[in-house]
Design a protein around this motif. Structure first.
Motif, PDB file in Angstrom:
ATOM      1  N   ARG A  78     100.263 -73.357  20.133  1.00  0.00           N
ATOM      2  CA  ARG A  78     101.681 -73.502  20.487  1.00  0.00           C
ATOM      3  C   ARG A  78     101.811 -73.667  22.005  1.00  0.00           C
ATOM      4  O   ARG A  78     101.119 -72.973  22.761  1.00  0.00           O
ATOM      5  CB  ARG A  78     102.474 -72.275  20.057  1.00  0.00           C
ATOM      6  CG  ARG A  78     102.536 -72.075  18.557  1.00  0.00           C
ATOM      7  CD  ARG A  78     103.515 -70.983  18.192  1.00  0.00           C
ATOM      8  NE  ARG A  78     104.870 -71.490  18.435  1.00  0.00           N
ATOM      9  CZ  ARG A  78     105.915 -70.712  18.673  1.00  0.00           C
ATOM     10  NH1 ARG A  78     105.782 -69.407  18.708  1.00  0.00           N
ATOM     11  NH2 ARG A  78     107.104 -71.246  18.867  1.00  0.00           N
ATOM     12  N   GLU A 123     107.158 -79.018  18.217  1.00  0.00           N
ATOM     13  CA  GLU A 123     107.453 -77.985  17.217  1.00  0.00           C
ATOM     14  C   GLU A 123     108.881 -77.502  17.420  1.00  0.00           C
ATOM     15  O   GLU A 123     109.475 -77.717  18.486  1.00  0.00           O
ATOM     16  CB  GLU A 123     106.476 -76.828  17.343  1.00  0.00           C
ATOM     17  CG  GLU A 123     106.598 -76.055  18.619  1.00  0.00           C
ATOM     18  CD  GLU A 123     105.668 -74.843  18.658  1.00  0.00           C
ATOM     19  OE1 GLU A 123     106.133 -73.792  19.126  1.00  0.00           O
ATOM     20  OE2 GLU A 123     104.506 -74.935  18.238  1.00  0.00           O
ATOM     21  N   TYR A 163     111.365 -74.945  18.489  1.00  0.00           N
ATOM     22  CA  TYR A 163     111.259 -73.869  19.472  1.00  0.00           C
ATOM     23  C   TYR A 163     112.110 -72.698  19.000  1.00  0.00           C
ATOM     24  O   TYR A 163     113.196 -72.435  19.492  1.00  0.00           O
ATOM     25  CB  TYR A 163     111.706 -74.380  20.832  1.00  0.00           C
ATOM     26  CG  TYR A 163     111.160 -73.618  22.020  1.00  0.00           C
ATOM     27  CD1 TYR A 163     110.471 -72.408  21.883  1.00  0.00           C
ATOM     28  CD2 TYR A 163     111.336 -74.114  23.294  1.00  0.00           C
ATOM     29  CE1 TYR A 163     109.977 -71.730  22.970  1.00  0.00           C
ATOM     30  CE2 TYR A 163     110.850 -73.434  24.407  1.00  0.00           C
ATOM     31  CZ  TYR A 163     110.172 -72.251  24.237  1.00  0.00           C
ATOM     32  OH  TYR A 163     109.687 -71.575  25.333  1.00  0.00           O
ATOM     33  N   ARG A 164     111.589 -71.967  18.006  1.00  0.00           N
ATOM     34  CA  ARG A 164     112.338 -70.919  17.329  1.00  0.00           C
ATOM     35  C   ARG A 164     112.885 -69.849  18.258  1.00  0.00           C
ATOM     36  O   ARG A 164     113.948 -69.302  18.018  1.00  0.00           O
ATOM     37  CB  ARG A 164     111.462 -70.265  16.267  1.00  0.00           C
ATOM     38  CG  ARG A 164     111.229 -71.143  15.079  1.00  0.00           C
ATOM     39  CD  ARG A 164     110.409 -70.391  14.030  1.00  0.00           C
ATOM     40  NE  ARG A 164     109.574 -71.317  13.307  1.00  0.00           N
ATOM     41  CZ  ARG A 164     108.402 -71.765  13.719  1.00  0.00           C
ATOM     42  NH1 ARG A 164     107.904 -71.382  14.864  1.00  0.00           N
ATOM     43  NH2 ARG A 164     107.715 -72.613  12.992  1.00  0.00           N
ATOM     44  N   GLU A 165     112.139 -69.541  19.312  1.00  0.00           N
ATOM     45  CA  GLU A 165     112.570 -68.484  20.231  1.00  0.00           C
ATOM     46  C   GLU A 165     113.879 -68.844  20.937  1.00  0.00           C
ATOM     47  O   GLU A 165     114.598 -67.962  21.388  1.00  0.00           O
ATOM     48  CB  GLU A 165     111.491 -68.214  21.299  1.00  0.00           C
ATOM     49  CG  GLU A 165     110.208 -67.646  20.740  1.00  0.00           C
ATOM     50  CD  GLU A 165     109.236 -68.701  20.195  1.00  0.00           C
ATOM     51  OE1 GLU A 165     108.116 -68.311  19.844  1.00  0.00           O
ATOM     52  OE2 GLU A 165     109.591 -69.901  20.112  1.00  0.00           O
ATOM     53  N   ARG A 166     114.183 -70.116  21.023  1.00  0.00           N
ATOM     54  CA  ARG A 166     115.398 -70.539  21.732  1.00  0.00           C
ATOM     55  C   ARG A 166     116.448 -71.175  20.822  1.00  0.00           C
ATOM     56  O   ARG A 166     117.534 -71.484  21.273  1.00  0.00           O
ATOM     57  CB  ARG A 166     115.032 -71.504  22.856  1.00  0.00           C
ATOM     58  CG  ARG A 166     114.208 -70.830  23.925  1.00  0.00           C
ATOM     59  CD  ARG A 166     114.201 -71.597  25.195  1.00  0.00           C
ATOM     60  NE  ARG A 166     113.434 -70.868  26.199  1.00  0.00           N
ATOM     61  CZ  ARG A 166     112.937 -71.417  27.260  1.00  0.00           C
ATOM     62  NH1 ARG A 166     113.123 -72.693  27.497  1.00  0.00           N
ATOM     63  NH2 ARG A 166     112.264 -70.698  28.118  1.00  0.00           N
ATOM     64  N   CYS A 186     113.189 -78.027  20.769  1.00  0.00           N
ATOM     65  CA  CYS A 186     111.860 -78.644  20.717  1.00  0.00           C
ATOM     66  C   CYS A 186     110.948 -78.046  21.778  1.00  0.00           C
ATOM     67  O   CYS A 186     111.396 -77.731  22.876  1.00  0.00           O
ATOM     68  CB  CYS A 186     111.943 -80.139  21.004  1.00  0.00           C
ATOM     69  SG  CYS A 186     112.875 -81.080  19.827  1.00  0.00           S
ATOM     70  N   ASP A 187     109.681 -77.935  21.446  1.00  0.00           N
ATOM     71  CA  ASP A 187     108.665 -77.572  22.430  1.00  0.00           C
ATOM     72  C   ASP A 187     107.473 -78.473  22.156  1.00  0.00           C
ATOM     73  O   ASP A 187     106.795 -78.340  21.131  1.00  0.00           O
ATOM     74  CB  ASP A 187     108.296 -76.089  22.305  1.00  0.00           C
ATOM     75  CG  ASP A 187     107.685 -75.524  23.579  1.00  0.00           C
ATOM     76  OD1 ASP A 187     107.694 -76.228  24.616  1.00  0.00           O
ATOM     77  OD2 ASP A 187     107.211 -74.370  23.545  1.00  0.00           O
ATOM     78  N   ASP A 228     109.254 -83.401  25.885  1.00  0.00           N
ATOM     79  CA  ASP A 228     110.535 -82.735  25.666  1.00  0.00           C
ATOM     80  C   ASP A 228     111.404 -82.669  26.927  1.00  0.00           C
ATOM     81  O   ASP A 228     112.358 -81.903  26.985  1.00  0.00           O
ATOM     82  CB  ASP A 228     110.345 -81.333  25.064  1.00  0.00           C
ATOM     83  CG  ASP A 228     109.478 -80.412  25.908  1.00  0.00           C
ATOM     84  OD1 ASP A 228     109.286 -80.682  27.119  1.00  0.00           O
ATOM     85  OD2 ASP A 228     108.983 -79.411  25.367  1.00  0.00           O
ATOM     86  N   GLU A 252     110.392 -78.844  10.645  1.00  0.00           N
ATOM     87  CA  GLU A 252     109.034 -78.519  11.068  1.00  0.00           C
ATOM     88  C   GLU A 252     108.136 -78.228   9.861  1.00  0.00           C
ATOM     89  O   GLU A 252     106.983 -78.674   9.815  1.00  0.00           O
ATOM     90  CB  GLU A 252     109.027 -77.323  12.009  1.00  0.00           C
ATOM     91  CG  GLU A 252     107.620 -76.950  12.468  1.00  0.00           C
ATOM     92  CD  GLU A 252     107.593 -75.698  13.292  1.00  0.00           C
ATOM     93  OE1 GLU A 252     107.245 -74.624  12.740  1.00  0.00           O
ATOM     94  OE2 GLU A 252     107.900 -75.783  14.497  1.00  0.00           O
ATOM     95  N   LYS A 284     116.190 -80.997  28.920  1.00  0.00           N
ATOM     96  CA  LYS A 284     115.152 -80.486  28.025  1.00  0.00           C
ATOM     97  C   LYS A 284     115.681 -80.684  26.612  1.00  0.00           C
ATOM     98  O   LYS A 284     116.847 -80.392  26.346  1.00  0.00           O
ATOM     99  CB  LYS A 284     114.902 -78.989  28.264  1.00  0.00           C
ATOM    100  CG  LYS A 284     114.390 -78.636  29.638  1.00  0.00           C
ATOM    101  CD  LYS A 284     113.005 -79.095  29.906  1.00  0.00           C
ATOM    102  CE  LYS A 284     111.994 -78.250  29.189  1.00  0.00           C
ATOM    103  NZ  LYS A 284     110.634 -78.725  29.352  1.00  0.00           N
ATOM    104  N   SER A 329     104.066 -72.575  23.957  1.00  0.00           N
ATOM    105  CA  SER A 329     104.441 -71.298  24.578  1.00  0.00           C
ATOM    106  C   SER A 329     103.218 -70.402  24.776  1.00  0.00           C
ATOM    107  O   SER A 329     103.097 -69.716  25.796  1.00  0.00           O
ATOM    108  CB  SER A 329     105.508 -70.576  23.749  1.00  0.00           C
ATOM    109  OG  SER A 329     105.045 -70.353  22.436  1.00  0.00           O
TER     110      SER A 329
END
Length: 186
Positions: free
Chosen positions: A173, A137, A139-142, A63-64, A44, A155, A59, A175
């Motif tokens: 994950r 995956e 990257y829901r947090e961002r 995506c993560d 990523d 996803e 970045k 993270s």
């Protein structure tokens, strides 16, 4: 077969309703630039040399990807282990865009001067392709609207098909992996 069809219809309806019921986006693109991908660091992260000769660290927004192992540059010893499927994610991204001309839609700039961006190869959103194929995956947090719904839906489809990371029995994950090893966030 009926379960698969029902699951797909339900996922599509969630996606459709989330788009229709969401407020308009509350962001603006910082900039759009074009350039050549000069380096792919992991699944990523990449570098783009712009038409004006500037080297941008990018970045993939939304995506993560699994964390790649880190080595001491002097000794060559592994300082941080990598996650399963990290090398596959890096190679997939490299195969898609290395040395190719891309459009970069910059959405955010991080505190370490990387640019969270959507990468476009012609009309293909590379970020979504990485999620779709299970190399990263969402990257829901961002993620912010209007992207959250599309990345989440993509996803879910990859998970359902057990693509890439979603076929691993012991998936962690990225993270959570970074938190567990106390690695600075990507």
């Amino acid at each position: 077969m009926k379960l698969r069809k029902t699951h797909s219809i339900a996922a599509f309806l969630v996606f459709l309703f989330s788009i229709l019921l969401l407020p308009p986006p509350s962001y603006a693109l910082i900039a759009t630039v074009k350039g050549i991908v000069s380096k792919v660091s992991d699944g990523d992260t990449l570098h783009v040399i712009t038409e004006k000769g500037k080297d941008l660290k990018i970045k993939l927004y939304g995506c993560d990807a699994p964390e790649i192992e880190k080595r001491n540059k002097r000794t060559g010893q592994i300082t941080i282990p990598g996650q399963p499927y990290s090398e596959e994610a890096k190679q997939a991204l490299k195969k898609m865009i290395y040395k190719k001309r891309v459009r970069v839609d910059i959405i955010d700039i991080g505190r370490h001067h990387w640019m969270a961006s959507l990468i476009w190869l012609k009309k293909r959103c590379i970020n979504l392709e990485m999620v779709r194929e299970g190399y990263a995956e969402a990257y829901r947090e961002r993620l912010k609207q209007p992207y959250y719904a599309e990345f989440s839906y993509t996803e879910q489809q990859a998970k359902f098909r057990k693509k890439g990371i979603w076929g691993l029995s012991n998936y962690e994950r990225p993270s959570e992996f970074r938190k567990r090893l106390r690695i600075r966030g990507s």
